[in-house]
Design a protein around this motif. Structure first.
Motif, PDB file in Angstrom:
ATOM      1  N   PRO A   7      34.456  66.825  48.920  1.00  0.00           N
ATOM      2  CA  PRO A   7      33.117  67.000  49.491  1.00  0.00           C
ATOM      3  C   PRO A   7      33.071  66.498  50.993  1.00  0.00           C
ATOM      4  CG  PRO A   7      33.734  64.561  48.475  1.00  0.00           C
ATOM      5  CD  PRO A   7      34.790  65.548  48.178  1.00  0.00           C
ATOM      6  N   CYS A   8      32.297  67.038  51.621  1.00  0.00           N
ATOM      7  CA  CYS A   8      31.891  66.965  53.030  1.00  0.00           C
ATOM      8  C   CYS A   8      30.964  65.501  53.387  1.00  0.00           C
ATOM      9  CB  CYS A   8      31.062  67.913  53.865  1.00  0.00           C
ATOM     10  SG  CYS A   8      32.350  69.269  54.122  1.00  0.00           S
ATOM     11  N   MET A   9      30.211  65.122  52.416  1.00  0.00           N
ATOM     12  CA  MET A   9      29.383  64.057  52.488  1.00  0.00           C
ATOM     13  C   MET A   9      30.096  62.983  51.892  1.00  0.00           C
ATOM     14  SD  MET A   9      25.597  65.606  52.314  1.00  0.00           S
ATOM     15  CE  MET A   9      25.640  66.555  50.960  1.00  0.00           C
ATOM     16  N   VAL A  10      30.388  61.853  52.530  1.00  0.00           N
ATOM     17  CA  VAL A  10      31.149  60.690  52.161  1.00  0.00           C
ATOM     18  C   VAL A  10      30.586  59.334  52.507  1.00  0.00           C
ATOM     19  CG1 VAL A  10      33.269  62.348  51.841  1.00  0.00           C
ATOM     20  CG2 VAL A  10      32.751  60.871  54.100  1.00  0.00           C
ATOM     21  N   GLN A  11      30.982  58.317  51.935  1.00  0.00           N
ATOM     22  CA  GLN A  11      30.815  57.086  52.417  1.00  0.00           C
ATOM     23  C   GLN A  11      31.925  56.301  52.959  1.00  0.00           C
ATOM     24  OE1 GLN A  11      28.048  55.948  48.883  1.00  0.00           O
ATOM     25  NE2 GLN A  11      26.702  55.992  50.285  1.00  0.00           N
ATOM     26  N   THR A  12      33.130  56.870  53.242  1.00  0.00           N
ATOM     27  CA  THR A  12      34.204  56.105  53.660  1.00  0.00           C
ATOM     28  C   THR A  12      34.651  56.784  54.774  1.00  0.00           C
ATOM     29  OG1 THR A  12      35.389  57.655  51.963  1.00  0.00           O
ATOM     30  CG2 THR A  12      34.979  55.343  51.370  1.00  0.00           C
ATOM     31  N   GLN A  13      35.583  56.016  55.743  1.00  0.00           N
ATOM     32  CA  GLN A  13      36.098  56.484  56.817  1.00  0.00           C
ATOM     33  C   GLN A  13      37.547  56.843  56.440  1.00  0.00           C
ATOM     34  OE1 GLN A  13      37.466  53.694  59.769  1.00  0.00           O
ATOM     35  NE2 GLN A  13      35.729  52.590  59.421  1.00  0.00           N
TER      36      GLN A  13
ATOM     37  N   THR B  31      32.394  63.962  56.599  1.00  0.00           N
ATOM     38  CA  THR B  31      33.800  63.399  56.606  1.00  0.00           C
ATOM     39  C   THR B  31      34.667  63.783  57.806  1.00  0.00           C
ATOM     40  OG1 THR B  31      35.783  63.768  55.066  1.00  0.00           O
ATOM     41  CG2 THR B  31      34.703  65.625  55.615  1.00  0.00           C
ATOM     42  N   GLN B  32      35.409  62.852  58.394  1.00  0.00           N
ATOM     43  CA  GLN B  32      36.687  63.011  59.159  1.00  0.00           C
ATOM     44  C   GLN B  32      37.767  63.600  58.975  1.00  0.00           C
ATOM     45  OE1 GLN B  32      36.951  58.886  59.887  1.00  0.00           O
ATOM     46  NE2 GLN B  32      35.993  58.891  61.845  1.00  0.00           N
TER      47      GLN B  32
ATOM     48  N   CYS C  49      43.401  71.847  51.174  1.00  0.00           N
ATOM     49  CA  CYS C  49      42.079  72.137  51.124  1.00  0.00           C
ATOM     50  C   CYS C  49      41.802  72.537  52.640  1.00  0.00           C
ATOM     51  CB  CYS C  49      41.164  70.949  51.136  1.00  0.00           C
ATOM     52  SG  CYS C  49      41.195  69.730  52.215  1.00  0.00           S
ATOM     53  N   ILE C  50      40.854  73.602  52.558  1.00  0.00           N
ATOM     54  CA  ILE C  50      40.499  74.027  54.068  1.00  0.00           C
ATOM     55  C   ILE C  50      39.198  73.787  53.916  1.00  0.00           C
ATOM     56  CG2 ILE C  50      40.694  76.194  55.510  1.00  0.00           C
ATOM     57  CD1 ILE C  50      42.707  77.140  54.012  1.00  0.00           C
ATOM     58  N   GLN C  51      38.757  72.617  54.842  1.00  0.00           N
ATOM     59  CA  GLN C  51      37.445  72.186  54.766  1.00  0.00           C
ATOM     60  C   GLN C  51      37.003  71.833  56.188  1.00  0.00           C
ATOM     61  OE1 GLN C  51      34.745  71.841  53.165  1.00  0.00           O
ATOM     62  NE2 GLN C  51      35.211  70.382  51.499  1.00  0.00           N
ATOM     63  N   GLU C  52      35.565  71.701  56.381  1.00  0.00           N
ATOM     64  CA  GLU C  52      35.057  71.425  57.800  1.00  0.00           C
ATOM     65  C   GLU C  52      35.498  69.792  57.894  1.00  0.00           C
ATOM     66  OE1 GLU C  52      35.083  74.338  58.766  1.00  0.00           O
ATOM     67  OE2 GLU C  52      33.585  73.924  60.191  1.00  0.00           O
ATOM     68  N   SER C  53      35.911  69.230  59.217  1.00  0.00           N
ATOM     69  CA  SER C  53      35.790  67.807  59.387  1.00  0.00           C
ATOM     70  C   SER C  53      34.987  67.588  60.578  1.00  0.00           C
ATOM     71  CB  SER C  53      37.332  67.370  59.559  1.00  0.00           C
ATOM     72  OG  SER C  53      38.071  67.077  58.472  1.00  0.00           O
ATOM     73  N   PHE C  54      34.487  66.298  60.698  1.00  0.00           N
ATOM     74  CA  PHE C  54      33.465  65.978  61.858  1.00  0.00           C
ATOM     75  C   PHE C  54      33.801  64.911  62.690  1.00  0.00           C
ATOM     76  CE2 PHE C  54      31.751  68.233  58.048  1.00  0.00           C
ATOM     77  CZ  PHE C  54      30.831  69.256  58.800  1.00  0.00           C
ATOM     78  N   ARG C  55      34.010  65.061  63.708  1.00  0.00           N
ATOM     79  CA  ARG C  55      34.379  63.729  64.737  1.00  0.00           C
ATOM     80  C   ARG C  55      33.310  63.807  65.757  1.00  0.00           C
ATOM     81  NH1 ARG C  55      40.175  63.020  63.862  1.00  0.00           N
ATOM     82  NH2 ARG C  55      40.274  63.673  61.671  1.00  0.00           N
TER      83      ARG C  55
END
Ligand code: 4AD
Length: 549
Positions: free
Chosen positions: A271-277, A297-298, A316-322
């Motif tokens: 998932p991209c929406m998470v509650q952990t860092q 998600t980072q 996985c090939i997934q978007e990460s956000f910073r």
């Protein structure tokens, strides 16, 4: 005839007639308008303004000025006449052109609909291609259209009535067409994309793009301000360079998937929406998730770790956000993160796997019939990496930096525990000039989950892959396997372990030595395609201050 000139209240336009009430502004203009005039000019005296005869020297100057105004007027008149003649000729041509109707000759063999990439397989056949006008050149009796359909470019040649028709004369860049014609091999000495051209026998306009002020070429031009180009990203994407990078990007993603299949690594979609860092709280994008705090998600690393017992090695090939505040050439706020996690491996296994994946992926991209030539075009000097990569420990890097006079962020010599910032890292990598596996970073500058080295607990089993011109493209490590040690890591970083119960369970319910890494897609592309910034390697880049279009 007396003509009055007054610099202060006069005018050099149709409002002036040369009387005291409506004087001219300059003597030159007055003479130009009234050549036989006797000039009387306004002069400031102690008694106030007074009209006096013009002095001989001022008159001489005025005559010269009037002469040049006359020449200018003649030139403008000639130009207007020429333009009018051209307009008339153009109108006549358009009227003639309007009489021509373009119709398909039904006696011709049926055209086979093809994509431009396969054009070489249809020499001397009648085909139909559809696409956008990339380039357009109208000549007397001939029209050259370079058509683009995303798979390639082909030069289409229109002659006779087809070239002279009104429909053809009004074509514009980026209009869409369905073109019918026969593919011919180019004669010796002529050049066009693919060495072929399409001899057009019929075409239809699907969508006519605007001309004039709203034309495509007016919207984006070479040298346009980068932020305007970013606003027009949907249009700049159509350019040859950006579209080439996007094609290499597609080939890279396909190539790495192929390598993972060969390496028996299974794809998952965390998932991209998470509650952990994962990589520190300072770069988290926070969001309201039905009243609860959540983040974008980072990194999918923690989720990948939990998949190991179920699926074995995973990627996985997934978007990460910073939420990166800094404007650098290699940081995005959203990037495509290629991450993998491997079970029952040693640190050495992990390093060999990483260099193998990168080398094979690049090899497959270069072998790809579309992407290979594009990499050569974008990056003519590109040298494919060779196995094994140079291995260098963090401590050795500090020595190298100090020996080469490259200071740390405080302008001092590097000491153990210092972060090697972007500029220093790139200087070192560029100087060494080959891919480097930089290993064994200190605990305090790395993430909470990294395993300590058995022979030196001050450092971790961690690795950054550094590439010339870009620097770090990959970060990875072995992970702490022991539950207690992991919980201490959380404590050290001030992270509440409760939200991570699922991640901790990975250790409790059958732990194993494991490790993984994350590869920045845009960074590896910047290296492969020789782009100055990762922004040129993302479809619609997001960075500080930009979340559109
Ligand atoms: O080094 P990073 O932060 O490592 C991780 O996120 C690990 N959890 C990955 C893992 O072990 N599964 O990021 C990994 C890579 C970097 O080497 C870089 O290539 C890329 O992700 N990256 C960025 N790319 C563009 N913009 C950013 N802001 C990036 N931050 C990291």
């Amino acid at each position: 005839m007396e003509v009055f000139v007054n610099e202060k209240i006069g005018a050099d336009d149709a409002g002036a007639v040369g009387t005291k009430e409506k004087p001219f502004k300059t003597p030159a203009y007055a003479l130009f308008k009234v050549p036989e005039a006797k000039l009387i000019v306004a002069k400031e005296t102690e008694q106030g303004e007074e009209y006096v005869d013009i002095s001989p020297s001022a008159l001489k100057k005025a005559k010269k000025g009037a002469e040049s105004l006359k020449k200018k007027e003649e030139k403008a008149r000639k130009q207007a006449e020429e333009a009018a003649a051209k307009d008339a000729e153009e109108n006549a041509k358009m009227l003639e052109a309007m009489k021509i109707t373009i119709v398909e000759d039904k006696s011709l063999p049926p055209a086979k609909k093809i994509k431009i990439m396969s054009i070489g397989k249809h020499i001397e056949e009648r085909v139909k291609v559809q696409g956008w006008i990339h380039r357009l050149r109208l000549q007397k009796g001939l029209a050259f259209i370079v058509l683009r359909d995303g798979t390639g470019y082909v030069q289409c040649v229109l002659s006779g009535d087809l070239a002279n028709a009104y429909q053809t004369l009004s074509l514009t860049i980026e209009s869409t067409l369905s073109i019918y014609g026969t593919i011919r091999k180019l004669p010796e000495g002529k050049s066009a994309p693919g060495g072929v051209e399409l001899a057009v026998d019929y075409y239809e306009v699907v969508g006519l793009a605007p001309s004039g002020k709203e034309s495509f070429t007016n919207k984006i031009q070479e040298g346009t301000d980068p932020s305007i180009l970013m606003d027009q990203r949907h249009l700049t994407l159509r350019g040859e360079t950006l579209s080439a990078v996007m094609k290499v990007r597609a080939a890279l993603l396909a190539a790495i998937r192929r390598v993972y299949i060969e390496e028996s690594v299974t794809e998952v979609t965390p998932p991209c929406m998470v509650q952990t860092q994962v990589e520190g709280g300072s770069t988290l994008f926070k969001m309201d998730y039905y009243g609860e705090e959540a983040f974008l998600t980072q990194s999918s690393q923690l989720y990948l770790e939990t998949c190991l017992p179920a699926l074995g090695d995973v990627y996985c090939i997934q978007e990460s956000f910073r939420a990166e505040k800094s404007h650098t050439r290699r940081h995005l706020s959203e990037y495509t993160h290629i991450e993998a996690e491997l079970a029952f491996v040693t640190f050495d296994d992990l390093l060999s796997h990483i260099e193998r994946v990168i080398t094979k992926t690049v090899q497959y991209v270069l072998e790809d019939p579309t992407a290979g030539p594009l990499v050569k075009q974008l990056n003519p000097g590109f040298v494919a990496p060779q196995l094994p990569f140079k291995r260098m420990q963090y401590i050795e890097a500090l020595d190298w930096l100090n020996e080469n006079g490259i200071p740390n962020e405080d302008g001092e010599k590097f000491k153990f525990g210092d972060d090697i910032a972007e500029a220093a890292e790139r200087k070192m990598t560029d100087t060494i000039g080959v891919p480097i596996l930089l290993t064994r970073f200190p605990v305090e500058i790395k993430s909470f989950y990294m395993k300590k080295c058995v022979d030196d607990p001050r450092v971790t089993e961690s690795v950054d892959v550094l590439m010339p011109t870009v620097g770090e493209i990959t970060g990875g490590s072995m992970r702490i396997e022991d539950t207690q040690e992991l919980l201490e890591g959380f404590k050290r970083e001030g992270i509440d372990a409760k939200s991570y119960y699922w991640f901790v369970d990975q250790r409790i319910y059958g732990t194993c030595p494991h490790g993984g890494y994350g590869l920045g897609t845009e960074r590896i592309l910047a290296w492969l395609c020789n782009r100055f910034t990762v922004r040129d390697c993302s479809l619609y880049p997001r960075f500080t201050g930009r979340c559109k279009p």
